[in-house]
Design an enzyme around this catalytic site. Structure first.
Site, short mmCIF file in Angstrom:
data_model
loop_
_atom_site.label_atom_id
_atom_site.label_comp_id
_atom_site.label_asym_id
_atom_site.label_seq_id
_atom_site.Cartn_x
_atom_site.Cartn_y
_atom_site.Cartn_z
N MET A 69 -27.90 -50.14 47.67
CA MET A 69 -28.94 -50.69 48.55
C MET A 69 -28.53 -50.65 50.02
SD MET A 69 -31.21 -51.33 46.35
CE MET A 69 -32.41 -52.46 47.03
N LEU A 113 -27.82 -44.71 54.34
CA LEU A 113 -26.68 -43.99 54.92
C LEU A 113 -27.16 -43.20 56.13
CD1 LEU A 113 -25.24 -42.87 51.49
CD2 LEU A 113 -24.30 -44.65 53.00
N ASN A 168 -29.49 -39.10 45.08
CA ASN A 168 -30.03 -40.44 44.81
C ASN A 168 -31.06 -40.34 43.70
OD1 ASN A 168 -30.50 -43.25 45.23
ND2 ASN A 168 -32.35 -42.75 46.38
N HIS A 194 -34.56 -42.31 42.38
CA HIS A 194 -35.56 -43.26 42.90
C HIS A 194 -36.66 -43.44 41.86
CE1 HIS A 194 -37.75 -45.44 45.97
NE2 HIS A 194 -38.84 -44.80 45.56
N GLU A 244 -33.10 -40.04 56.52
CA GLU A 244 -34.36 -40.78 56.43
C GLU A 244 -34.48 -41.32 55.01
OE1 GLU A 244 -34.43 -37.30 57.07
OE2 GLU A 244 -34.02 -37.71 59.18
N LEU A 245 -35.08 -42.49 54.87
CA LEU A 245 -35.13 -43.17 53.57
C LEU A 245 -35.88 -42.34 52.51
CD1 LEU A 245 -34.47 -45.84 52.09
CD2 LEU A 245 -36.73 -46.64 52.79
N GLU A 268 -34.98 -42.05 34.30
CA GLU A 268 -33.87 -41.94 35.26
C GLU A 268 -32.57 -41.60 34.54
OE1 GLU A 268 -33.42 -45.15 38.10
OE2 GLU A 268 -35.52 -45.69 37.89
C1 GRF Z 1 -32.96 -47.77 39.71
O1 GRF Z 1 -34.29 -48.04 39.36
C2 GRF Z 1 -32.89 -46.70 40.76
O2 GRF Z 1 -33.93 -45.78 40.66
C3 GRF Z 1 -33.04 -47.48 42.04
O3 GRF Z 1 -32.31 -48.67 41.81
C4 GRF Z 1 -32.30 -48.94 40.41
C5 GRF Z 1 -30.85 -49.08 40.04
O4 GRF Z 1 -30.71 -49.51 38.71
N1 GRF Z 1 -32.57 -46.72 43.17
P1 GRF Z 1 -29.28 -49.52 38.03
O5 GRF Z 1 -28.38 -50.38 38.91
O6 GRF Z 1 -28.80 -48.11 37.92
O7 GRF Z 1 -29.51 -50.15 36.70
#
Ligand code: GRF
Length: 224
Positions: A108, A111, A125, A127, A161-162, A192
């Site tokens: 969080m 960078l 990353n 998302h 950029e974010l 993910e």
């Molecule tokens: C995930 O949903 C990811 O996409 C976002 O933050 C969350 C991290 O979850 N950037 P975890 O810590 O990997 O469980």
């Protein structure tokens, strides 16, 4: 003509090369970290998790990392005078562990350019939305509030950029009529976990290039 010399690393057959070092940067529970480590253990991701780094000492993912015998380091952003100073401390720590690919997994902290320049095309990353829709915090809440029918997960290169860098992989997840933020988040998270280790493997294998915003893979690699 270059003559192969047996002591040069890059002339070794792929299977004899040392595994590339990756770092996973977290701030919280670390479920993507678990997915990455599981893929490494299963042999699906051919990398060494050389470092797990958190900006928060209370990140639950750190306990998991330590229990798994991984190197886990805390670098608190509050201990540094500026964003740039923090970024440079991160770079130093990553270099100390000879990291070639940085994987943000719920990290969080944004960078800055200095960090991205230190690891060109080597910061990823994950998302929880189909970018460029719903960047930033609470992407799943944003998707529900907007009333989209499809959301999903994105793995992308990190630019300063974010949530803005070139997209490597995406998976769509339907938004169901009774979805809450937590039910939608859970279904996106499954994607993910499936997507991120394969995207990391793909980047480490090479055979891709970035043109503008597009990631172009050669015939052997697949981005989907
Ligand atoms: C995930 O949903 C990811 O996409 C976002 O933050 C969350 C991290 O979850 N950037 P975890 O810590 O990997 O469980």
């Amino acid at each position: 003509m270059r003559v192969p010399s047996p002591d040069r690393e890059d002339w070794k057959p792929v299977e004899n090369r040392p595994l590339p070092n990756i770092a996973v940067l977290i701030s919280g529970r670390g479920s993507n970290l678990r997915a990455i480590v599981s893929a490494v253990r299963a042999g699906a991701l051919r990398a060494h998790v050389a470092l797990v780094l958190s900006n928060r000492a209370d990140a639950a993912g750190l306990d998991y990392a330590r229990a798994e015998g991984l190197t886990a380091v805390v670098l608190k952003h509050g201990d540094f005078a500026s964003r740039e100073a923090y970024d440079m401390a991160l770079v130093e720590e990553l270099r100390r562990h000879d990291v070639s690919l940085v994987c943000l997994a719920g990290f969080m902290r944004q960078l800055g350019p200095g960090f991205c320049e230190a690891f060109p095309n080597a910061v990823l990353n994950v998302h929880p939305s189909l970018l460029p829709s719903f960047p930033g915090l609470h992407a799943q809440r944003q998707a529900l509030a907007h009333g989209v029918i499809l959301s999903g997960a994105t793995v992308h290169f990190v630019w300063p950029e974010l949530d803005a860098g070139p997209i490597l992989m995406q998976a769509a997840v339907p938004v169901l009529p009774n979805d809450t933020e937590s039910s939608l988040s859970a279904r996106i998270l499954e994607e993910e976990h499936r997507l991120y280790p394969s995207a990391i493997q793909l980047v480490l294998e090479g055979g891709w290039r970035i043109e503008g915003r597009r990631v172009i893979a050669n015939a052997a690699a697949t981005l989907r």
